[in-house]
Design a protein around this motif. Structure first.
Motif, PDB file in Angstrom:
ATOM      1  N   GLY A  72       0.911  -1.241   0.085  1.00 42.88           N
ATOM      2  CA  GLY A  72       0.024   0.032  -0.117  1.00 42.88           C
ATOM      3  C   GLY A  72       0.925   1.248   0.108  1.00 42.88           C
ATOM      4  O   GLY A  72       0.481   2.232  -0.601  1.00 42.88           O
ATOM      5  N   THR A  76       0.931   4.280  -2.869  1.00 49.04           N
ATOM      6  CA  THR A  76       0.702   5.605  -2.855  1.00 49.04           C
ATOM      7  C   THR A  76       1.654   6.581  -3.461  1.00 49.04           C
ATOM      8  O   THR A  76       1.425   7.582  -3.603  1.00 49.04           O
ATOM      9  CB  THR A  76       0.753   5.855  -1.129  1.00 49.04           C
ATOM     10  OG1 THR A  76       1.897   5.462  -0.690  1.00 49.04           O
ATOM     11  CG2 THR A  76      -0.502   5.255  -0.356  1.00 49.04           C
ATOM     12  N   CYS A  94      -7.108   3.975  -5.551  1.00 48.35           N
ATOM     13  CA  CYS A  94      -7.503   4.474  -4.392  1.00 48.35           C
ATOM     14  C   CYS A  94      -8.430   3.764  -3.563  1.00 48.35           C
ATOM     15  O   CYS A  94      -8.484   3.512  -2.441  1.00 48.35           O
ATOM     16  CB  CYS A  94      -7.972   5.995  -4.413  1.00 48.35           C
ATOM     17  SG  CYS A  94      -6.803   7.226  -4.890  1.00 48.35           S
ATOM     18  N   ALA A  95      -9.334   3.396  -4.288  1.00 56.99           N
ATOM     19  CA  ALA A  95     -10.692   2.538  -3.755  1.00 56.99           C
ATOM     20  C   ALA A  95     -10.185   1.374  -3.301  1.00 56.99           C
ATOM     21  O   ALA A  95     -10.462   0.726  -1.954  1.00 56.99           O
ATOM     22  CB  ALA A  95     -11.796   2.312  -4.784  1.00 56.99           C
ATOM     23  N   LEU A  97      -6.958   0.623  -2.159  1.00 60.79           N
ATOM     24  CA  LEU A  97      -6.456   0.882  -0.823  1.00 60.79           C
ATOM     25  C   LEU A  97      -7.211   0.787   0.370  1.00 60.79           C
ATOM     26  O   LEU A  97      -6.845   0.303   1.262  1.00 60.79           O
ATOM     27  CB  LEU A  97      -5.484   1.988  -0.935  1.00 60.79           C
ATOM     28  CG  LEU A  97      -4.142   1.891  -1.810  1.00 60.79           C
ATOM     29  CD1 LEU A  97      -3.374   3.570  -2.144  1.00 60.79           C
ATOM     30  CD2 LEU A  97      -3.024   1.244  -1.296  1.00 60.79           C
ATOM     31  N   VAL A  98      -8.181   1.358   0.132  1.00 58.22           N
ATOM     32  CA  VAL A  98      -9.040   1.838   1.349  1.00 58.22           C
ATOM     33  C   VAL A  98      -9.995   0.465   1.791  1.00 58.22           C
ATOM     34  O   VAL A  98      -9.975   0.228   2.718  1.00 58.22           O
ATOM     35  CB  VAL A  98     -10.218   2.959   1.093  1.00 58.22           C
ATOM     36  CG1 VAL A  98     -10.962   3.184   2.191  1.00 58.22           C
ATOM     37  CG2 VAL A  98      -9.218   4.210   1.064  1.00 58.22           C
ATOM     38  N   GLY A  99     -10.406   0.109   0.490  1.00 61.16           N
ATOM     39  CA  GLY A  99     -11.281  -1.228   0.777  1.00 61.16           C
ATOM     40  C   GLY A  99     -10.478  -2.440   1.264  1.00 61.16           C
ATOM     41  O   GLY A  99     -11.159  -3.278   2.058  1.00 61.16           O
ATOM     42  N   SER A 101      -8.033  -2.386   3.459  1.00 60.45           N
ATOM     43  CA  SER A 101      -7.478  -2.147   4.624  1.00 60.45           C
ATOM     44  C   SER A 101      -8.062  -3.062   5.859  1.00 60.45           C
ATOM     45  O   SER A 101      -7.507  -3.242   6.654  1.00 60.45           O
ATOM     46  CB  SER A 101      -7.704  -0.713   4.993  1.00 60.45           C
ATOM     47  OG  SER A 101      -8.912  -0.260   4.955  1.00 60.45           O
ATOM     48  N   LEU A 146     -16.837  -0.329   1.166  1.00 57.37           N
ATOM     49  CA  LEU A 146     -15.756   0.997   1.266  1.00 57.37           C
ATOM     50  C   LEU A 146     -15.092   1.107  -0.172  1.00 57.37           C
ATOM     51  O   LEU A 146     -15.100   2.058  -0.570  1.00 57.37           O
ATOM     52  CB  LEU A 146     -14.738   0.346   2.031  1.00 57.37           C
ATOM     53  CG  LEU A 146     -15.034   0.271   3.518  1.00 57.37           C
ATOM     54  CD1 LEU A 146     -13.770   0.013   4.387  1.00 57.37           C
ATOM     55  CD2 LEU A 146     -15.156   2.013   3.939  1.00 57.37           C
ATOM     56  N   ILE A 150     -15.472   4.803  -1.876  1.00 57.12           N
ATOM     57  CA  ILE A 150     -14.434   5.568  -1.942  1.00 57.12           C
ATOM     58  C   ILE A 150     -14.113   5.824  -3.529  1.00 57.12           C
ATOM     59  O   ILE A 150     -13.877   6.988  -4.010  1.00 57.12           O
ATOM     60  CB  ILE A 150     -13.033   5.075  -1.296  1.00 57.12           C
ATOM     61  CG1 ILE A 150     -13.325   4.873   0.083  1.00 57.12           C
ATOM     62  CG2 ILE A 150     -11.973   5.778  -1.738  1.00 57.12           C
ATOM     63  CD1 ILE A 150     -13.537   5.952   0.675  1.00 57.12           C
ATOM     64  N   GLU A 154     -13.927   9.573  -5.106  1.00 58.35           N
ATOM     65  CA  GLU A 154     -12.848   9.756  -6.012  1.00 58.35           C
ATOM     66  C   GLU A 154     -13.246  10.348  -7.185  1.00 58.35           C
ATOM     67  O   GLU A 154     -12.583  11.365  -7.823  1.00 58.35           O
ATOM     68  CB  GLU A 154     -11.851   8.752  -6.081  1.00 58.35           C
ATOM     69  CG  GLU A 154     -11.037   8.170  -4.976  1.00 58.35           C
ATOM     70  CD  GLU A 154     -10.044   9.284  -4.557  1.00 58.35           C
ATOM     71  OE1 GLU A 154      -9.458   9.776  -5.578  1.00 58.35           O
ATOM     72  OE2 GLU A 154      -9.875   9.236  -3.318  1.00 58.35           O
ATOM     73  N   VAL A 282     -19.103   7.354   5.539  1.00 58.90           N
ATOM     74  CA  VAL A 282     -18.125   6.291   5.915  1.00 58.90           C
ATOM     75  C   VAL A 282     -17.907   6.031   7.447  1.00 58.90           C
ATOM     76  O   VAL A 282     -17.887   4.909   7.653  1.00 58.90           O
ATOM     77  CB  VAL A 282     -16.670   6.532   5.333  1.00 58.90           C
ATOM     78  CG1 VAL A 282     -15.817   5.631   5.828  1.00 58.90           C
ATOM     79  CG2 VAL A 282     -16.963   6.556   3.886  1.00 58.90           C
TER      80      VAL A 282
END
Length: 290
Positions: A72, A76, A94-95, A97-99, A101, A146, A150, A154, A282
């Motif tokens: 990750g 970035t 981006c989605a 990375l958050v999804g 986590s 998520l 996200i 975005e 969120v």
């Protein structure tokens, strides 16, 4: 975010007010582009953050979760330098990375619970794991919710930065296909996020009612005013609390995204409001999984 702002300001994507590129009606605050923060200070601070990230990753339990953290961190950096100019890829990265986590946290927790024998436990349970339970897992619903939420956020951010990205030669979705298409895609992603978030809280309730001899018709029937639960009851009852939080968070996300879609993405102020309030959405969705 700091890495992204640094490269955007250095490459002229973020415009300072009064230079002819900024939108006076919906002006973003970019301290780097304004010259309020020197590039050297930002670069040094960003380097310290990456150093802390690399050092702290050594304490993450489990090899797989540790690799995901490092991966990750690499993404970035690649996002700003290489992935951002590519249509769709920037939003998907981006989605993702958050999804992912919660998956990283889950793998780390599994490693701790198994006392380090992650691969051994995985091999022992893989043959007996009912695959249909994977789709009913709250973690699967959380990841999908998520990711889609996200992704929608975005795309809305690209809508607000459409003019600046076009001048910088960055082909985002609104730049390449238009704000109308971008807002429609964001609306679709919001629907997916809402369905996944609400499904995680509603499926256990529906399953419990059906297995208890009830029916879906009785579940969706309008209750009388005297039988409505009070607010303290809703907050202390876990299934009802999860449904309430997931519906509230998803409803807010759908409402704000719909307002942007209804204007074909042309009202940047509505898009900015949807982006700001998506943070609340969120938080409510995450709370519904507790």
């Amino acid at each position: 975010m700091i890495t992204n702002d640094y490269y955007d300001a250095r490459n002229g994507v973020d415009s300072a007010p009064g230079d002819g590129n900024a939108d006076s009606e919906n002006e973003h605050y970019h301290p780097l582009a304004r010259g309020e923060v020197p590039f050297s200070v930002t670069k040094t601070f960003d380097s310290y953050l990456y150093a802390i990230l690399l050092l702290s990753s050594a304490f993450v339990p489990g090899v797989i979760s540790r690799i995901m953290v490092l991966g990750g961190a690499i993404i970035t950096y690649l996002y700003t330098v290489h992935l951002k100019p590519k249509t769709w890829i920037k939003n998907l990265s981006c989605a993702a990375l958050v999804g992912m986590s919660p998956v990283t946290s889950g793998l780390a927790a599994w490693h701790v619970l198994c006392e380090g024998s992650f691969l051994k436990s995985l091999a022992a349970t893989a043959s007996s794991l009912p695959f249909h339970l994977i789709f009913k897992s709250p973690l699967a619903f959380l990841v999908v919710s998520l990711f889609a939420g996200i992704m929608s956020r975005e795309i809305l951010m690209d809508v607000t930065d459409c003019e600046g990205d076009a001048q910088a030669g960055i082909e985002t979705i609104p730049v390449r296909y238009g704000k109308n298409v971008a807002s429609s895609v964001a609306m679709g992603c919001s629907f997916v996020s809402a369905i996944s978030a609400c499904g995680a809280s509603l499926i256990p309730v529906i399953t419990r009612v059906v297995e208890g001899g009830g029916s879906i018709k009785n579940l969706i029937a309008m209750p009388s005013l005297s039988s409505l639960p009070t607010l303290p009851t809703l907050l202390t009852n876990s299934p009802r609390r999860r449904v309430l939080l997931s519906v509230a968070g998803s409803g807010l996300l759908l409402l704000r995204t719909f307002s942007v879609w209804n204007t074909n993405g042309e009202d940047v102020n509505l898009a900015e409001r949807a982006i700001r309030e998506s943070f609340i959405s969120v938080l409510l969705v995450l709370a519904s999984f507790l």
